[in-house]
Design an enzyme around this catalytic site. Structure first.
Site, PDB file in Angstrom:
ATOM      1  N   CYS A   1      43.406   5.155 -61.154  1.00  0.00           N
ATOM      2  CA  CYS A   1      42.766   4.913 -59.855  1.00  0.00           C
ATOM      3  C   CYS A   1      43.617   4.000 -58.987  1.00  0.00           C
ATOM      4  CB  CYS A   1      41.420   4.251 -60.063  1.00  0.00           C
ATOM      5  SG  CYS A   1      40.339   5.155 -61.160  1.00  0.00           S
TER       6      CYS A   1
ATOM      7  N   HIS B   1      60.534  19.284 -94.422  1.00  0.00           N
ATOM      8  CA  HIS B   1      59.316  18.789 -95.080  1.00  0.00           C
ATOM      9  C   HIS B   1      58.053  19.341 -94.420  1.00  0.00           C
ATOM     10  CE1 HIS B   1      61.679  16.162 -97.579  1.00  0.00           C
ATOM     11  NE2 HIS B   1      62.269  15.646 -96.514  1.00  0.00           N
TER      12      HIS B   1
ATOM     13  N   ASN C   1      38.536  -0.109 -59.620  1.00  0.00           N
ATOM     14  CA  ASN C   1      39.443   0.368 -60.681  1.00  0.00           C
ATOM     15  C   ASN C   1      39.052  -0.340 -61.970  1.00  0.00           C
ATOM     16  OD1 ASN C   1      40.848   1.739 -58.764  1.00  0.00           O
ATOM     17  ND2 ASN C   1      42.754   0.568 -58.971  1.00  0.00           N
ATOM     18  N   GLY C   2      39.121   0.358 -63.069  1.00  0.00           N
ATOM     19  CA  GLY C   2      38.807  -0.270 -64.351  1.00  0.00           C
ATOM     20  C   GLY C   2      37.581   0.379 -64.967  1.00  0.00           C
TER      21      GLY C   2
ATOM     22  N   GLU D   1      54.860  16.905 -70.972  1.00  0.00           N
ATOM     23  CA  GLU D   1      54.203  16.287 -69.811  1.00  0.00           C
ATOM     24  C   GLU D   1      54.332  17.115 -68.547  1.00  0.00           C
ATOM     25  OE1 GLU D   1      54.368  11.574 -69.482  1.00  0.00           O
ATOM     26  OE2 GLU D   1      56.319  12.450 -69.863  1.00  0.00           O
TER      27      GLU D   1
ATOM     28  N   ARG E   1      50.142   7.751 -58.876  1.00  0.00           N
ATOM     29  CA  ARG E   1      49.496   7.142 -60.045  1.00  0.00           C
ATOM     30  C   ARG E   1      48.671   8.162 -60.822  1.00  0.00           C
ATOM     31  NH1 ARG E   1      48.773   1.364 -59.496  1.00  0.00           N
ATOM     32  NH2 ARG E   1      46.854   1.531 -60.681  1.00  0.00           N
TER      33      ARG E   1
ATOM     34  N   LYS F   1      50.049   7.426 -63.808  1.00  0.00           N
ATOM     35  CA  LYS F   1      51.294   6.672 -63.904  1.00  0.00           C
ATOM     36  C   LYS F   1      51.097   5.361 -64.625  1.00  0.00           C
ATOM     37  CE  LYS F   1      55.591   5.831 -63.140  1.00  0.00           C
ATOM     38  NZ  LYS F   1      56.507   6.518 -64.072  1.00  0.00           N
TER      39      LYS F   1
ATOM     40  N   TRP G   1      40.614   8.477 -60.889  1.00  0.00           N
ATOM     41  CA  TRP G   1      41.036   9.201 -62.085  1.00  0.00           C
ATOM     42  C   TRP G   1      39.839   9.117 -63.026  1.00  0.00           C
ATOM     43  CZ3 TRP G   1      42.164   8.159 -67.331  1.00  0.00           C
ATOM     44  CH2 TRP G   1      43.019   9.079 -67.966  1.00  0.00           C
TER      45      TRP G   1
ATOM     46  N   LYS H   1      58.722  14.503 -72.640  1.00  0.00           N
ATOM     47  CA  LYS H   1      59.017  14.857 -71.244  1.00  0.00           C
ATOM     48  C   LYS H   1      58.671  16.315 -70.990  1.00  0.00           C
ATOM     49  CE  LYS H   1      59.310  12.030 -69.754  1.00  0.00           C
ATOM     50  NZ  LYS H   1      59.220  10.603 -69.825  1.00  0.00           N
TER      51      LYS H   1
ATOM     52  N   GLU I   1      61.385  11.547 -77.187  1.00  0.00           N
ATOM     53  CA  GLU I   1      61.256  11.392 -75.742  1.00  0.00           C
ATOM     54  C   GLU I   1      61.465  12.732 -75.026  1.00  0.00           C
ATOM     55  OE1 GLU I   1      60.049   9.448 -73.781  1.00  0.00           O
ATOM     56  OE2 GLU I   1      60.961   9.872 -71.851  1.00  0.00           O
TER      57      GLU I   1
HETATM   58  C1  F6R Z   1      55.843   9.222 -70.052  1.00  0.00           C
HETATM   59  C2  F6R Z   1      55.068   8.165 -69.437  1.00  0.00           C
HETATM   60  C3  F6R Z   1      54.094   7.407 -70.262  1.00  0.00           C
HETATM   61  C4  F6R Z   1      54.378   5.930 -70.123  1.00  0.00           C
HETATM   62  C5  F6R Z   1      53.323   5.108 -70.871  1.00  0.00           C
HETATM   63  C6  F6R Z   1      53.630   3.626 -70.808  1.00  0.00           C
HETATM   64  O1  F6R Z   1      56.666   9.864 -69.141  1.00  0.00           O
HETATM   65  O2  F6R Z   1      55.245   7.898 -68.281  1.00  0.00           O
HETATM   66  O3  F6R Z   1      54.135   7.802 -71.588  1.00  0.00           O
HETATM   67  O4  F6R Z   1      55.650   5.678 -70.629  1.00  0.00           O
HETATM   68  O5  F6R Z   1      52.070   5.344 -70.304  1.00  0.00           O
HETATM   69  O6  F6R Z   1      53.747   3.201 -69.506  1.00  0.00           O
HETATM   70  P1  F6R Z   1      54.431   1.812 -69.149  1.00  0.00           P
HETATM   71  O7  F6R Z   1      55.866   1.901 -69.451  1.00  0.00           O
HETATM   72  O8  F6R Z   1      54.154   1.636 -67.683  1.00  0.00           O
HETATM   73  O9  F6R Z   1      53.737   0.780 -69.980  1.00  0.00           O
END
Ligand code: F6R
Length: 607
Positions: free
Chosen positions: A2, A503, A99-100, A487, A27, A602, A73, A484, A480
């Site tokens: 949010c 395994h 928010n929260g 996502e 976000r 985000k 959100w 990516k 990673e």
């Molecule tokens: C992946 C991504 C998320 C963040 C995770 C932690 O592309 O963006 O997995 O890495 O939510 O976020 P931060 O780094 O802001 O704590």
């Protein structure tokens, strides 16, 4: 997650709120709305879906010079117009954005329902509007204080009342809120990106604080009404940094910004004279650093993968036992916090609830936690016992790219410092510095021609499943890469240690499940080649990410991408970039919303 924007000043509020909401889009959200006040009345417009759904209802001429806006959100209740914020009380005089999560909203709601209050939404947030109405006796600030005293959970709130037409009141507990101080106008937001088009002068509101704002002044107090003197910070980000600068998407732009971001993360932090790093923000003397015999790194998502790479580097060159810890797990494990252990909380946003709470748990037990954050002034940055900003500039795409390689850079410098205090010689340190400094230029070479990666993505985007396989320090790179891809393209992808597939995961291999192998010219190369052959023997298609000139790997793989030759420890940087581009182009190929993938946020400020 949010987002909040509030405006108070002489200009029409609606366009400023809508623009602020657009800046918060990154976000992640599923509905949006605004409330604008004029002549002792409020107009609320809110819709499920994109901000553009408000168009037609919100016009630039819409009267009102004060207002609040929100991108939601969903947590409590579905994605509907009714559940979108702002929420109002029964009289329609009070509007709030939140928010929260209000953890005790159910008993509060039950009580209000018993008193005959009608609820228009299924959200936890709406209780705030009704509680405010109950406490309001001509003073919105006082009513906010009484309301938040009843609430358990996290909140960043901004409220307005039509009887106080020039005032916004904000409160914070665990969910960011920042005041933007303009020329005769004020802004409240959850995130500085929403307001830097208007002002760079900001005040970060802390937990337990309430701020009362008019166009000309502000007052910050705690819940017992004690005045709090705040200082104004200056935000260094430029407006252009939150714009696309000719790229089609923020993700593409941010991938291309990596060489510069890595250079920035090292600027002023390399001491060539002693072949070591210099990280001023650590707040630890050399003697204290020498006493550290264990490092634990708390993180989530991509930051956790950076932590995993960091653990290899720290163990390899500083010989300090290091573990990456999923913050969400560590917090509830009753963690053992030992003397002489050093903790890091690593977070791009600096607001991730899992990481923040794990950090607080460690601090509560007496542990020292350093922050590695990108967002200046973020909660983790402020609450940690010292730390390092990675200075990658705003990362707007939901999928993290440049923050990852900048986080690595910060850890590589820390590992160098620790290594040089222990067994790493001047010559080895100087070589490490030289290699690290050559990384940006090598990434530039990868970015200079992406046609091969685009072509590959065009051919592989049709698959529904993919494996990413690497070993040693490139195992987290495989994790990673898989994260990516899933996502942004929604292709199901798994990352594994190449050694582990025998395994279990090898059962997945067939002609419809390609595997991408990361094959640097390191000590594990021949073993990874064997793993590639095992996959080939089972009709699996293989993409290899190898080092320039590696013909042996090229001959085995169906498709090969090359990265410049480097020293072993630097490959995580070089191997990551093509996988980011691969994910990006696969997402484009599949018509996905690259910068705002479905269901993602985000900054994940809920547990
Ligand atoms: C992946 C991504 C998320 C963040 C995770 C932690 O592309 O963006 O997995 O890495 O939510 O976020 P931060 O780094 O802001 O704590």
């Amino acid at each position: 997650m949010c987002g909040i924007i509030g405006y108070c000043g002489p200009r029409p509020a609606a366009p400023i709120l809508i623009e602020g909401l657009r800046r918060l889009e990154y976000r992640g959200y599923d509905s949006a709305g605004i409330a604008v006040g004029r002549d002792n009345a409020l107009t609320v417009i809110k819709r499920a879906g994109k901000i553009s759904n408000l168009r037609g209802h919100v016009t630039p001429e819409m009267p009102g010079i004060i207002g609040i806006g929100h991108t939601r959100w969903a947590t409590h209740g579905g994605v509907t117009d009714e559940n979108a914020h702002p929420h109002t009380d029964g009289s329609g005089k009070i509007a709030i954005v939140h928010n929260g999560i209000i953890e005790n909203y159910q008993p509060l709601k039950d009580r209000l329902l018993a008193e005959g209050v009608h609820f228009a939404s299924e959200t936890d947030s709406e209780v705030i509007a009704h509680l405010l109405a109950g406490f309001y006796r001509g003073d919105l600030e006082a009513a906010v204080k009484e309301t938040v005293s009843l609430i358990k959970g996290t909140y960043g709130i901004v409220a307005m009342h039509s009887d106080e037409p020039g005032r916004l009141v904000g409160a914070r507990n665990g969910s960011p809120l920042v005041l933007g101080v303009g020329e005769g106008e004020m802004f409240l937001a959850s995130d500085v990106t929403a307001i830097i088009a208007h002002t760079r002068q900001v005040i970060y509101i802390e937990d337990g604080e309430v701020i009362s704002v008019t166009g000309r002044d502000y007052r910050t107090t705690d819940l017992r009404d004690n005045q709090i003197v705040k200082h104004i910070d200056h935000v260094g980000w430029e407006l252009e940094e939150i714009e696309k600068a000719g790229f089609t998407h923020f993700m593409e732009k941010e991938i291309h910004e990596q060489p510069e971001a890595i250079r920035r993360a090292t600027t002023g932090r390399i001491d060539h004279e002693f072949a070591t790093g210099h990280l001023g923000g650590l707040n630890l003397s050399n003697r204290e650093l020498l006493e550290i015999n264990r490092v634990k790194i708390l993180a989530a998502g991509t930051s956790y993968h950076a932590a995993m790479v960091a653990s290899y580097v720290l163990e390899s060159i500083a010989r300090i036992p290091t573990t990456a810890e999923l913050a969400s797990e560590l917090r509830y494990r009753n963690p053992i916090v030992e003397r002489n252990s050093l903790y890091f909380a690593i977070s791009q946003s600096g607001e991730t609830a899992d990481t923040l709470y794990a950090m607080r748990e460690v601090q509560r037990k007496g542990g020292r936690v350093l922050g590695i954050c990108n967002v200046v002034g973020s909660t983790i940055a402020r609450e940690s016992d010292g730390g390092v900003y990675i200075h990658s500039g705003p990362e707007i795409a939901v999928a993290s790219t440049k923050a990852f390689t900048s986080q690595l850079t910060a850890f590589y410098l820390f590992a160098l410092i620790m290594g040089r205090m222990r067994d790493v010689s001047f010559e080895q340190g100087a070589r490490f510095v030289e290699e690290l400094e050559s990384v940006p230029e090598k990434i530039e070479r990868i970015l200079a021609d992406t046609t091969r990666i685009q072509d590959l993505a065009r051919r592989y985007a049709r698959y529904d499943n993919m494996l990413f396989l690497g070993r040693g320090i490139n195992y987290p790179v495989a994790l990673e890469a898989a994260l990516k891809l899933k996502e942004v393209s929604y292709i199901h992808a798994e990352g594994y240690s190449a050694a582990e597939i025998k395994h279990g995961p090898i059962a997945l291999i067939n002609e419809e499940t390609p595997s991408l192998f990361i094959v640097p010219d390191d000590g594990l190369r021949s073993k990874v080649i064997n793993n590639m052959k095992e996959v080939k023997a089972r009709q699996g298609r293989v993409i290899a990410l190898a080092v320039e000139g590696d013909q042996e790997v090229e001959a085995i793989a169906d498709d090969t991408l090359f990265v410049p030759r480097s020293s072993e420890l630097m490959y995580p940087f070089l191997m990551t970039v093509p996988t980011q581009l691969f994910a990006y182009y696969c997402a484009i190929e599949r018509g996905c919303n690259v910068d705002q993938p479905r269901n993602l946020a985000k900054s994940v400020t809920v547990e």
